[in-house]
Design a protein around this motif. Structure first.
Motif, short mmCIF file in Angstrom:
data_model
loop_
_atom_site.label_atom_id
_atom_site.label_comp_id
_atom_site.label_asym_id
_atom_site.label_seq_id
_atom_site.Cartn_x
_atom_site.Cartn_y
_atom_site.Cartn_z
N LEU A 10 120.93 -46.20 16.02
CA LEU A 10 120.51 -45.48 14.81
C LEU A 10 121.12 -44.08 14.77
N SER A 11 121.48 -43.69 13.58
CA SER A 11 121.93 -42.33 13.31
C SER A 11 121.67 -42.07 11.83
N GLY A 12 122.05 -40.91 11.38
CA GLY A 12 121.82 -40.60 9.97
C GLY A 12 122.60 -41.48 9.03
N ALA A 13 123.65 -42.16 9.55
CA ALA A 13 124.50 -42.97 8.67
C ALA A 13 124.03 -44.41 8.55
N ASN A 14 123.18 -44.89 9.47
CA ASN A 14 122.77 -46.30 9.41
C ASN A 14 121.26 -46.45 9.54
N LEU A 15 120.53 -45.54 8.91
CA LEU A 15 119.07 -45.66 8.93
C LEU A 15 118.57 -46.85 8.11
N HIS A 16 119.49 -47.51 7.41
CA HIS A 16 119.09 -48.67 6.62
C HIS A 16 118.90 -49.92 7.48
N GLU A 17 119.37 -49.89 8.73
CA GLU A 17 119.23 -51.06 9.60
C GLU A 17 117.76 -51.29 9.96
N ARG A 18 117.40 -52.58 10.07
CA ARG A 18 116.04 -52.95 10.45
C ARG A 18 116.10 -54.05 11.50
N ILE A 19 115.03 -54.17 12.26
CA ILE A 19 114.97 -55.20 13.29
C ILE A 19 114.73 -56.58 12.66
N GLY A 20 113.74 -56.65 11.78
CA GLY A 20 113.45 -57.92 11.13
C GLY A 20 113.17 -59.03 12.11
N LEU A 21 112.30 -58.76 13.10
CA LEU A 21 112.03 -59.72 14.17
C LEU A 21 111.35 -60.97 13.61
N ASP A 30 110.04 -50.91 12.18
CA ASP A 30 110.71 -51.01 10.88
C ASP A 30 110.04 -50.11 9.85
N GLY A 31 108.71 -50.05 9.88
CA GLY A 31 108.01 -49.14 8.96
C GLY A 31 108.34 -47.68 9.24
N MET A 32 108.46 -47.34 10.54
CA MET A 32 108.84 -45.97 10.88
C MET A 32 110.25 -45.66 10.37
N LEU A 33 111.16 -46.64 10.46
CA LEU A 33 112.51 -46.43 9.94
C LEU A 33 112.50 -46.25 8.42
N ASP A 34 111.62 -46.98 7.73
CA ASP A 34 111.50 -46.80 6.29
C ASP A 34 111.09 -45.37 5.96
N ARG A 35 110.09 -44.86 6.69
CA ARG A 35 109.64 -43.49 6.43
C ARG A 35 110.71 -42.47 6.79
N MET A 36 111.42 -42.72 7.92
CA MET A 36 112.48 -41.80 8.30
C MET A 36 113.60 -41.77 7.26
N GLU A 37 113.98 -42.95 6.78
CA GLU A 37 115.04 -43.01 5.76
C GLU A 37 114.61 -42.28 4.50
N GLU A 38 113.34 -42.46 4.15
CA GLU A 38 112.84 -41.77 2.95
C GLU A 38 112.84 -40.26 3.15
N LEU A 39 112.41 -39.82 4.34
CA LEU A 39 112.37 -38.37 4.60
C LEU A 39 113.78 -37.77 4.64
N VAL A 40 114.71 -38.49 5.30
CA VAL A 40 116.08 -37.97 5.36
C VAL A 40 116.69 -37.92 3.96
N GLY A 41 116.43 -38.94 3.16
CA GLY A 41 116.93 -38.92 1.79
C GLY A 41 116.33 -37.79 0.99
N ALA A 42 115.01 -37.55 1.19
CA ALA A 42 114.36 -36.45 0.47
C ALA A 42 114.93 -35.10 0.91
N GLN A 43 115.22 -34.94 2.21
CA GLN A 43 115.80 -33.69 2.68
C GLN A 43 117.20 -33.47 2.11
N ARG A 44 117.97 -34.54 2.04
CA ARG A 44 119.32 -34.40 1.47
C ARG A 44 119.25 -34.02 -0.01
N ARG A 45 118.35 -34.70 -0.74
CA ARG A 45 118.21 -34.35 -2.16
C ARG A 45 117.71 -32.92 -2.32
N PHE A 46 116.77 -32.52 -1.43
CA PHE A 46 116.25 -31.16 -1.51
C PHE A 46 117.36 -30.14 -1.28
N ALA A 47 118.18 -30.38 -0.25
CA ALA A 47 119.26 -29.43 0.05
C ALA A 47 120.26 -29.36 -1.10
#
Length: 414
Positions: free
Chosen positions: A146-157, A172-189
């Motif tokens: 995981l990195s800022g470029a592939n936060l869209h990946e999920r385990i999907g066990l 996977d839920g934590m990744l969803d929240r992280m992706e949303e927060l990173v996206g919100a920070q990028r939009r905010f900046a």
């Protein structure tokens, strides 16, 4: 090799293998103990000559073979004959020999079986531990990639319901929240850079074009007024950003705050600048909450300013507090699509494109309100009012305002 020996799979293998070996060894020991206790009696009974009960004539004797005779019980006080004693000693010796041979053979077979079982147990334990830990390996590899470029990946066990399935779903839920927060920070900046760049561009244009050459005093006065207006707008934007940052940090100290009195005071300040045809309806029941008075003042002020700014001619503004810990601000205005309401709670988000007019605002009002509500542990819900009135209704529920039940009916917006 050392990493393998110190891995969780090796530990589980040792654990599972030890348990299987203990179970197998215990079973073999139990069989040997039970068999040893009754083996002598069974062999002695089989060796002792007995004559079965015959109906009719007994079978003929075989030449050279002794005819079995039934075991006889001596009468009380009778002394066995030398022949009887010799027969008893021979029976005992034979019984002991058979017992020792049987127990020795059983012990050898048991040890060989235990050795084979040990090898099989270790292999099964290693295989079983690998299958159990395989989802953890998938989670680990996903987290490592995981990195800022592939936060869209999920385990999907894909696995039956259980602890590891819940762990993967939680990740996977934590990744969803992280992706949303990173996206919100990028939009905010990006939005903050855009909002700060606009007044700078206006100031530069006013200085380069408006003050070029030898402008008359009247033009200089207009440019000066414009520059002051842009500077005030930039200052307001910076102050809003600082307020948003402060509210996101949480509360250092709290005190009882009369929210109804605070709303009454802010209403008195708003009514002086609101349109004359705006109808203000208030229903301010006593409400005291624990929080920061300054931040709560900004919360109420931003809600009222937003309700006035986005109202319409001859519109309506309703403010209410209740003893159940609820502050409600509702206003008429343009009809808002229900799906657009959550977006209005994000920084720099507006219902329409920015027009760069005086008093338009930076689009931080409701996001500051949501941030202050989170800092106070309150729940903010927003709902679009239906046509023809339109507008927005915002409700903030403070759990510590009253032990009453939680209000329902709206979808949380923050």
């Amino acid at each position: 090799m050392r990493a393998v020996l110190h891995s969780e799979r090796a530990r589980l293998t040792v654990l599972y293998g030890s348990l299987l070996l203990l179970a197998g060894g215990g079973l073999i020991a139990l069989i040997n103990i039970l068999l040893r206790n009754g083996l002598y009696t069974r062999i002695s009974g089989a060796v002792t000559t007995t004559v079965p009960a015959f109906e009719g004539t007994p079978p003929p004797a075989v030449p050279g073979q002794r005819v079995p005779v039934p075991a006889e019980k001596l009468d009380p006080g009778a002394t066995p004959s030398p022949e009887q004693l010799a027969q008893w000693q021979a029976t005992k010796n034979l019984t002991n020999a058979v017992e020792q041979a049987t127990l020795h053979e059983l012990l050898v077979v048991s040890l060989v079986a235990l050795a084979v079982f040990a090898v099989l147990s270790i292999w099964l334990a290693w295989w079983m531990a690998g299958r159990v830990l395989r989802p953890l390996g998938v989670i680990t590899e996903t987290a490592r990639r995981l990195s800022g470029a592939n936060l869209h990946e999920r385990i999907g066990l894909r696995a039956p319901p259980g602890e590891l399935k819940r762990l993967a779903d939680t990740f996977d839920g934590m990744l969803d929240r992280m992706e949303e927060l990173v996206g919100a920070q990028r939009r905010f900046a990006a939005n903050a850079a855009h909002e700060l760049r606009t007044p700078l561009a206006v100031q530069r244009a006013a200085a380069e074009i408006g003050l070029a050459g030898d402008p008359p005093p009247e033009k200089v006065a207009r440019i000066r007024s414009k520059l002051i207006e842009v500077a005030d707008s930039s200052q307001h934007l910076v102050e809003s950003l600082l307020l948003l940052a402060v509210s996101e940090e949480g509360l250092e100290a709290t005190e009882p705050v009369d929210l109804a009195g605070l709303a009454e005071a802010e209403l008195a300040g708003i009514e002086g600048t609101a349109p004359q045809d705006l109808v203000v309806v208030r229903d301010l029941a006593p409400l005291t909450v624990a929080g920061d008075r300054t931040l709560l003042g900004h919360l109420v002020r931003n809600l009222l300013a937003n309700a006035v700014r986005h109202n319409r001619a001859g519109g309506r503004l309703e403010v209410a507090t209740s003893g159940e810990g609820v502050l409600t601000v509702s206003n008429t205005g343009p009809v808002i699509e229900p799906g657009d309401v959550p977006r209005l709670l994000e920084p720099f988000r507006r219902r329409a494109e920015r027009q760069h007019t005086a008093g338009e605002g930076a689009g931080l009002g409701l996001s500051i309100v949501a941030s202050i509500a989170r800092a106070h542990g309150a729940e903010l819900t927003a709902r679009a009012n239906p046509a023809p009135g339109g507008g927005l209704m915002v409700r903030v529920w403070f759990p510590d305002g009253s032990p009453a039940a939680r209000p329902a009916g709206e979808t949380p917006g923050a």
